[in-house]
Motif scaffolding. Structure first.
Motif, short mmCIF file in Angstrom:
data_model
loop_
_atom_site.label_atom_id
_atom_site.label_comp_id
_atom_site.label_asym_id
_atom_site.label_seq_id
_atom_site.Cartn_x
_atom_site.Cartn_y
_atom_site.Cartn_z
N ALA A 62 0.73 -1.52 0.26
CA ALA A 62 0.26 -0.15 -0.33
C ALA A 62 0.24 1.28 -0.31
O ALA A 62 1.84 1.74 1.39
CB ALA A 62 -1.25 -0.10 1.29
N ILE A 63 0.91 2.28 -1.21
CA ILE A 63 1.19 3.71 -0.99
C ILE A 63 0.18 4.86 -0.73
O ILE A 63 -0.62 4.74 -0.73
CB ILE A 63 1.87 3.63 -2.67
CG1 ILE A 63 2.21 2.87 -3.15
CG2 ILE A 63 2.66 5.12 -2.54
CD1 ILE A 63 2.14 1.66 -4.59
N SER A 64 0.48 4.86 0.71
CA SER A 64 -0.57 5.88 1.34
C SER A 64 0.25 7.17 2.42
O SER A 64 1.16 6.88 2.41
CB SER A 64 -1.36 4.74 1.72
OG SER A 64 -2.52 5.90 2.84
N ASP A 65 -0.58 8.08 2.61
CA ASP A 65 0.03 8.87 3.30
C ASP A 65 -1.13 8.61 5.33
O ASP A 65 -1.02 9.48 5.81
CB ASP A 65 -0.21 10.46 3.30
CG ASP A 65 -2.09 10.79 2.71
OD1 ASP A 65 -2.64 9.64 3.34
OD2 ASP A 65 -2.40 11.92 1.68
N TYR A 66 -1.73 7.46 5.04
CA TYR A 66 -2.51 6.71 5.80
C TYR A 66 -3.79 7.73 6.44
O TYR A 66 -4.03 7.35 7.09
CB TYR A 66 -1.22 6.79 7.16
CG TYR A 66 -0.38 5.49 6.97
CD1 TYR A 66 -0.75 4.50 6.26
CD2 TYR A 66 0.73 6.36 7.05
CE1 TYR A 66 0.50 3.61 5.37
CE2 TYR A 66 1.82 5.42 6.45
CZ TYR A 66 1.34 3.57 6.63
OH TYR A 66 2.58 3.16 5.41
N THR A 67 -4.00 8.96 5.92
CA THR A 67 -5.43 9.76 6.22
C THR A 67 -5.93 10.03 4.13
O THR A 67 -7.00 10.08 5.03
CB THR A 67 -4.49 10.89 5.91
OG1 THR A 67 -3.63 11.22 7.58
CG2 THR A 67 -6.27 12.04 6.80
N ALA A 70 -4.84 6.17 -0.78
CA ALA A 70 -3.50 4.41 -0.48
C ALA A 70 -4.15 4.38 -2.05
O ALA A 70 -5.32 4.07 -2.78
CB ALA A 70 -4.80 3.89 0.22
N PHE A 71 -3.35 3.27 -2.43
CA PHE A 71 -3.26 2.72 -3.72
C PHE A 71 -2.37 1.55 -3.29
O PHE A 71 -1.65 1.16 -3.26
CB PHE A 71 -1.68 3.67 -4.89
CG PHE A 71 -1.72 3.14 -6.36
CD1 PHE A 71 -2.81 2.74 -7.14
CD2 PHE A 71 -1.00 2.03 -6.11
CE1 PHE A 71 -3.24 2.03 -8.45
CE2 PHE A 71 -1.51 0.86 -7.57
CZ PHE A 71 -2.08 1.40 -8.42
N LEU A 72 -3.13 0.24 -3.78
CA LEU A 72 -3.10 -0.75 -3.80
C LEU A 72 -2.48 -1.45 -4.60
O LEU A 72 -2.83 -1.63 -5.32
CB LEU A 72 -3.51 -1.85 -3.04
CG LEU A 72 -4.38 -0.94 -1.77
CD1 LEU A 72 -5.44 -2.00 -1.28
CD2 LEU A 72 -3.69 -0.61 -0.52
N GLY A 73 -1.31 -1.91 -5.10
CA GLY A 73 -0.42 -2.40 -6.33
C GLY A 73 0.49 -3.35 -6.06
O GLY A 73 1.40 -3.37 -4.33
N ASP A 74 1.70 -3.74 -6.98
CA ASP A 74 2.35 -5.09 -6.84
C ASP A 74 2.30 -6.27 -5.57
O ASP A 74 2.89 -7.46 -5.61
CB ASP A 74 3.52 -4.49 -5.69
CG ASP A 74 4.24 -3.58 -7.30
OD1 ASP A 74 3.68 -3.35 -8.11
OD2 ASP A 74 4.80 -2.48 -6.81
N GLY A 75 0.21 -6.57 -6.24
CA GLY A 75 0.15 -8.12 -5.34
C GLY A 75 0.18 -9.15 -6.35
O GLY A 75 0.05 -9.31 -7.48
N PHE A 76 1.06 -9.99 -5.58
CA PHE A 76 0.75 -11.55 -6.38
C PHE A 76 1.06 -12.61 -4.90
O PHE A 76 1.19 -12.09 -4.15
CB PHE A 76 2.31 -11.94 -7.23
CG PHE A 76 3.60 -11.25 -6.23
CD1 PHE A 76 4.48 -12.55 -6.59
CD2 PHE A 76 4.08 -10.42 -6.68
CE1 PHE A 76 5.39 -12.48 -5.43
CE2 PHE A 76 5.37 -9.98 -5.82
CZ PHE A 76 6.34 -11.04 -5.49
N ILE A 77 0.77 -13.78 -5.76
CA ILE A 77 0.84 -15.05 -5.52
C ILE A 77 1.97 -15.85 -6.22
O ILE A 77 0.74 -16.26 -6.92
CB ILE A 77 -0.56 -15.83 -5.10
CG1 ILE A 77 -1.17 -14.78 -3.60
CG2 ILE A 77 -0.11 -16.93 -4.32
CD1 ILE A 77 -1.17 -14.47 -2.32
N LYS A 78 2.68 -16.64 -5.91
CA LYS A 78 3.48 -17.51 -6.73
C LYS A 78 2.12 -19.00 -6.94
O LYS A 78 0.90 -19.11 -6.35
CB LYS A 78 4.52 -18.18 -5.89
CG LYS A 78 5.71 -18.70 -6.43
CD LYS A 78 6.49 -18.67 -4.96
CE LYS A 78 8.17 -20.21 -5.81
NZ LYS A 78 8.47 -20.28 -4.89
#
Length: 143
Positions: A62-67, A70-78
């Motif tokens: 999560a790329i966020s300022d926490y307020t 938020a951008f959720l990214g780069d999610g993966f499972i093998k």
């Protein structure tokens, strides 16, 4: 929680070689340098998925300022661990994380996982004309 797995947000536990190896071959970050991955991880709230024997098999951040955002990214499972509910568990952990509660707007960019994200309240942007982007699609191209 899924038996046989655990999720950690501790950066010191994360296998940067594994994360970089996956991302550099992914459609969304093909060719990304290890240095760029390290910098991105350093400035994000990261979630790593491990087997009970300590092998890292998944990731999300999560790329966020926490307020406000938020951008959720780069999610993966093998691949060999997909279909076990791990993606849902990671999304649950990410969206329920205390630092991300109360964030006004969260975004995800996806080509194929709309169904997964809709289970966590994400919807197609109602007013896409409100969002504009500056996208350097060749940012990771190595010369």
């Amino acid at each position: 929680m899924l038996e046989g797995y655990r999720i950690s947000t501790k950066l010191e536990e994360m296998d940067l070689s594994f994360i970089h190896g996956f991302l550099t071959e992914s459609p969304w970050a093909k060719g990304i340098s290890r240095e760029a991955v390290e910098e991105a991880i350093k400035h994000s709230l990261c979630f790593a998925v491990f087997t009970d024997d300590g092998e890292q098999i998944g990731f999300g951040r999560a790329i966020s300022d926490y307020t406000t955002f938020a951008f959720l990214g780069d999610g993966f499972i093998k691949e060999e661990h997909r279909g076990t509910g791990l993606s849902k568990w990671v999304m649950q952990e990410m969206t329920n994380h205390p630092k991300l509660q109360g964030v006004r707007r969260s975004l995800i960019a996806t080509v194929e996982a709309h169904g997964l994200y809709e289970k966590f309240g994400f919807k197609t942007i109602a007013k896409p004309e409100y969002l504009i982007e500056k996208w350097n699609w060749q940012a990771y191209k190595q010369s």
